[in-house]
Design a protein around this motif. Structure first.
Motif, mmCIF file in Angstrom:
data_model
loop_
_atom_site.group_PDB
_atom_site.id
_atom_site.type_symbol
_atom_site.label_atom_id
_atom_site.label_comp_id
_atom_site.label_asym_id
_atom_site.label_seq_id
_atom_site.Cartn_x
_atom_site.Cartn_y
_atom_site.Cartn_z
ATOM 1 N N LYS A 45 9.168 9.783 -5.723
ATOM 2 C CA LYS A 45 8.037 11.125 -5.567
ATOM 3 C C LYS A 45 8.996 12.210 -5.468
ATOM 4 O O LYS A 45 8.387 13.322 -5.806
ATOM 5 C CB LYS A 45 7.472 11.048 -4.297
ATOM 6 N N LEU A 54 12.842 0.333 -11.001
ATOM 7 C CA LEU A 54 12.712 1.137 -12.214
ATOM 8 C C LEU A 54 13.711 2.425 -11.962
ATOM 9 O O LEU A 54 13.379 3.006 -11.104
ATOM 10 C CB LEU A 54 11.281 1.697 -12.707
ATOM 11 N N ILE A 79 0.833 -1.317 0.040
ATOM 12 C CA ILE A 79 0.118 -0.031 0.024
ATOM 13 C C ILE A 79 0.696 1.120 0.052
ATOM 14 O O ILE A 79 1.880 1.244 0.679
ATOM 15 C CB ILE A 79 -1.047 -0.112 1.221
ATOM 16 N N THR A 112 13.474 5.710 -9.377
ATOM 17 C CA THR A 112 12.081 6.815 -9.696
ATOM 18 C C THR A 112 11.472 6.962 -8.252
ATOM 19 O O THR A 112 11.350 6.204 -7.453
ATOM 20 C CB THR A 112 11.242 6.166 -10.830
ATOM 21 N N THR A 168 4.376 -1.786 -10.027
ATOM 22 C CA THR A 168 4.161 -3.147 -9.075
ATOM 23 C C THR A 168 2.435 -3.269 -9.378
ATOM 24 O O THR A 168 2.188 -4.422 -9.454
ATOM 25 C CB THR A 168 4.230 -2.512 -7.628
ATOM 26 N N ALA A 185 8.829 -4.029 -3.495
ATOM 27 C CA ALA A 185 10.247 -3.859 -4.219
ATOM 28 C C ALA A 185 11.434 -4.198 -3.127
ATOM 29 O O ALA A 185 10.969 -4.270 -2.083
ATOM 30 C CB ALA A 185 10.449 -2.258 -4.743
ATOM 31 N N ASP A 192 -1.265 3.670 2.266
ATOM 32 C CA ASP A 192 -0.752 3.722 3.655
ATOM 33 C C ASP A 192 -0.673 5.133 4.242
ATOM 34 O O ASP A 192 0.222 5.865 3.768
ATOM 35 C CB ASP A 192 0.836 3.156 3.343
ATOM 36 N N HIS A 247 3.964 7.584 -9.089
ATOM 37 C CA HIS A 247 4.976 7.880 -10.142
ATOM 38 C C HIS A 247 4.917 6.498 -10.934
ATOM 39 O O HIS A 247 4.298 5.461 -10.286
ATOM 40 C CB HIS A 247 6.183 8.257 -9.836
ATOM 41 N N TYR A 259 2.717 4.918 0.069
ATOM 42 C CA TYR A 259 2.686 6.212 1.068
ATOM 43 C C TYR A 259 2.034 7.173 0.178
ATOM 44 O O TYR A 259 2.191 7.413 -0.869
ATOM 45 C CB TYR A 259 3.950 6.475 1.420
#
Ligand code: ME8
Length: 694
Positions: free
Chosen positions: A298, A289, A11, A296, A25, A254, A50, A19, A13
């Motif tokens: 936020k 990624l 879940i 990558t 996922t 991840a 979350d 992004h 944040y």
């Protein structure tokens, strides 16, 4: 009984907008769900947000709104994203919902009643960005979190502890008896050695902020955000009609959060009374990624390198199409590995594999149906088959089985590679049988056999692509005269048998399913996605088409069934076998993938017990700040200060390299060396940090 399949994503944040990493996922989870559903299973896919914890509370304060208003807004952005990517979760859980809050408190009490919670004082280090506790030995020099490279905070507060130490042996037993609990194997090895190193009891409540689920019977404390968040997978189904889905088969994460899922989570569940068969089957860890060589994220600054373009999945899907993006995400990166994400890469893949291979196959064959078979799929009777068809069918059957096996082991990149190989095989068959020549004969039997085989393979390929490109697959099927794929419990739709496209099916030729962009459109698309180096787009392999084929296809296209609004514009060239292209040189496009930048060394230091390595801080002109680069050049620089201020050439989009002990290198310096000396590549004149080198 129908087999069931329950897959979860972390879940996310809500401290920033979604992004491409989140999209990754969730697209994987969606594709897996679709795959299992089309195999006739009962499948369920859970995602969500979350929303508690110190990090979120601080973001809300920064934004000047209440935490609830803040999380409502960002959570909606996640929820709204999924339809734009064709992602269809069955449930979207928010940790601020009553069902979750009550559920977590229930499980807290169970753990407490099992004697696994006790009160004490926590004194130590905490990374708010991770919402995780750190030990001294994990930190980077300067007391920085090894994941976020930001300072950790010192905490000292009264807390509830969870007896994690008690679960060291049960966890090791779990990994030994069920090696599939953590996949891939490399991650399992890391987790096993972490647990073998000893587990300290875990602080699972906080008392110096309030944005969290209150600890039952102790209102001064809120439950630690990871205890809260991990239970979402259970609270979403617990006590509902969906409880039969428990436990999840696949929990996707991840690598940064594997420890929470593979150590804390099963320990919490064991403490709450869950036997092995009620623990999740597999925590499956994928890689990152990378954009411009970095994860990558936020934080907008992290993607400020010029070449890669935006990482906003909505903008990408708006311009290039959701299915094309989905295909790229699953095809490009070996599942479990890190992979560089690039917008030119998406266009290149779509062009070569979806357009010039799959779309091409359909649009080469359909015109013949209109012209010679009254718009209906021609017959291919057994007695009219030659060895070419028998071999073709055997090869396709083998590929179909291999693609299924690849999906079953989450090797999606391989599954897609083999799916495209099926389309390539059919293109080769088309070239070899040359239907444009067969059309010259009065007897249409042979032509019919060839066209029927090609169209059947388009059907097979469209079905195998469906979990990844559902809209495009259904468009392919529509032109073949078939209904959309409609999974049904208990019915296995995998194209294992030959002949799903019945003789005399009325085809519905239409516009190319995968449009081909002219160079000007493509350049405009790249610009609109903030890609400034348009020459980095992989171009298609130059193809040739015999004049004879061109004429025959144009004629056939012109005579296609009336439903066709235009002659197919998709390229009609035969697919060149990859082996012929092997060469010792590389194409310019390959070279252009390497992002070389001018960097300025801001600081250089030696690393204790690593004689050959230096730790450098190098400015690449990025908004995210200087990068840490670990370089094996220490022996060449007896006075490391000499490096400070030096202009260097940095490979900026290389995947980060982990040297262990928290040392991660985010780039590589170019240098020339002989046994006697080493010189760093540099320039006689000064250029701004971040200048592209080409
Ligand atoms: O960790 N590459 O949330 P989060 C691949 N709330 N996947 C990526 C990625 C990237 N560059 N960036 C993000 C949290 N992800 C916790 C999870 S679960 C009980 C709590 C994906 O917003 C990947 O799945 O930081 C990663 O694990 C997740 O987003 C982290 O999202």
């Amino acid at each position: 009984m129908t087999q069931r399949f329950y897959v979860t994503t972390p879940i996310y944040y809500v401290n920033g907008s979604p992004h491409i990493g989140h999209a990754y996922t969730s697209v994987v989870a969606d594709a897996l769900t679709r795959y299992h559903r089309m195999r006739g299973e009962r499948a369920r896919f859970l995602t969500g947000t979350d929303e508690h914890g110190q990090k979120i509370e601080r973001e809300a304060v920064k934004a000047g709104v209440t935490p609830q208003a803040f999380v409502d807004d960002v959570s909606r952005r996640f929820r709204d994203l999924w339809p734009k990517l064709g992602v269809q979760p069955d449930d979207f859980i928010r940790t601020t919902e009553a069902r979750h809050v009550e559920g977590v408190q229930k499980w807290w009490r169970k753990v407490r009643d099992a004697g696994d919670l006790y009160k004490g004082t926590y004194k130590g280090l905490y990374c708010v960005a991770c919402e995780g506790y750190k030990t001294e030995k994990e930190l980077l020099p300067g007391a920085l979190c090894p994941i976020h490279e930001r300072p950790v905070e010192t905490l000292e507060e009264e807390t509830w502890f969870f007896r994690l130490s008690k679960y060291q042996e049960p966890l090791l037993k779990l990994y030994a008896e069920h090696p599939e609990f953590v996949l891939p194997e490399t991650r399992r090895n890391e987790i096993v050695s972490f647990v073998q190193g000893g587990l300290d009891d875990l602080s699972v409540s906080r008392s110096n902020f309030t944005w969290g689920i209150p600890v039952p019977d102790d209102p001064g404390h809120v439950i630690y955000v990871w205890f809260d968040a991990l239970f979402n997978y259970l609270t979403a189904v617990d006590g509902t009609a969906e409880a039969e889905f428990w436990p999840p088969q696949i929990q996707l994460v991840a690598k940064d959060i594997v420890r929470f899922h593979a150590v804390y989570w099963p320990a919490f569940l064991m403490s709450a009374g869950f036997p092995r068969e009620k623990l999740p089957t597999t925590v499956w860890t994928h890689g990152y990624l990378l954009s411009g060589g970095r994860k990558t994220s936020k934080t907008p600054g992290l993607t400020a390198v010029k070449t890669p373009g935006t990482t906003d999945p909505v903008r990408i899907a708006d311009v290039l199409g959701a299915d094309v993006l989905r295909f790229y995400l699953l095809r490009e990166v070996g599942f479990g590995q890190d992979g560089e994400f690039s917008i030119p890469g998406i266009i290149g893949r779509a062009r070569a594999e979806l357009g010039e291979t799959v779309g091409n196959l359909l649009h080469r064959a359909l015109p013949f149906v209109g012209k010679y078979f009254e718009g209906k799929v021609p017959a291919a009777r057994d007695e009219d088959l030659t060895d070419a068809e028998r071999n073709l069918r055997a090869r396709i059957a083998a590929l179909v089985a291999e693609v299924g096996a690849a999906w079953d082991t989450l090797a999606m990149h391989r599954a897609l590679e083999l799916t495209i190989e099926a389309a390539r095989t059919a293109n080769r068959y088309f070239d070899e049988t040359a239907p444009w020549k067969l059309a010259k004969s009065e007897d249409r039997t042979r032509l019919g056999v060839v066209i029927a085989h090609v169209l059947e393979i388009v059907r097979v390929v469209a079905v195998m692509l469906w979990p990844v490109t559902p809209t495009k697959s259904d468009e392919l099927r529509h032109q073949l005269g078939l209904d959309p794929v409609a999974p049904l419990e208990g019915a296995d739709l995998w194209p294992a048998g030959w002949g799903g496209l019945a003789t005399h099916t009325v085809v519905r030729p239409g516009q190319p399913v995968f449009p081909k962009y002219d160079p000007a459109t493509e350049a405009a698309m790249l610009l609109s996605l903030d890609v400034r180096d348009a020459e980095a787009t992989p171009k298609s392999t130059p193809k040739t088409m015999s004049t004879e084929e061109k004429t025959a296809e144009t004629a056939a296209a012109a005579a296609a069934a009336p439903a066709a609004p235009a002659a197919p514009a998709a390229p009609a060239a035969p697919a060149a076998p990859a082996a012929e292209e092997a060469s010792a040189t590389i194409a310019y496009d390959d070279f252009a993938k390497v992002d070389l930048r001018v960097g300025k060394v801001l600081s250089a230091e030696r690393i204790p017990r690593k004689d050959k390595l230096l730790k450098l801080s190098v400015d690449l002109g990025e908004a995210s700040g200087p990068r840490t680069i670990i370089a094996g050049i220490a022996l060449a620089f007896p006075v490391v200060e000499a490096l400070v201020g030096q202009q260097v050439v940095v490979v900026a989009n290389l995947a980060p390299r982990d040297f262990g002990k928290g040392l991660v290198s985010h780039g590589m310096l170019l240098a020339a060396s002989s046994p006697e000396s080493l010189s760093l590549a540099t320039f006689p004149k000064d250029y701004a940090a971040g200048t592209r080198v080409k």
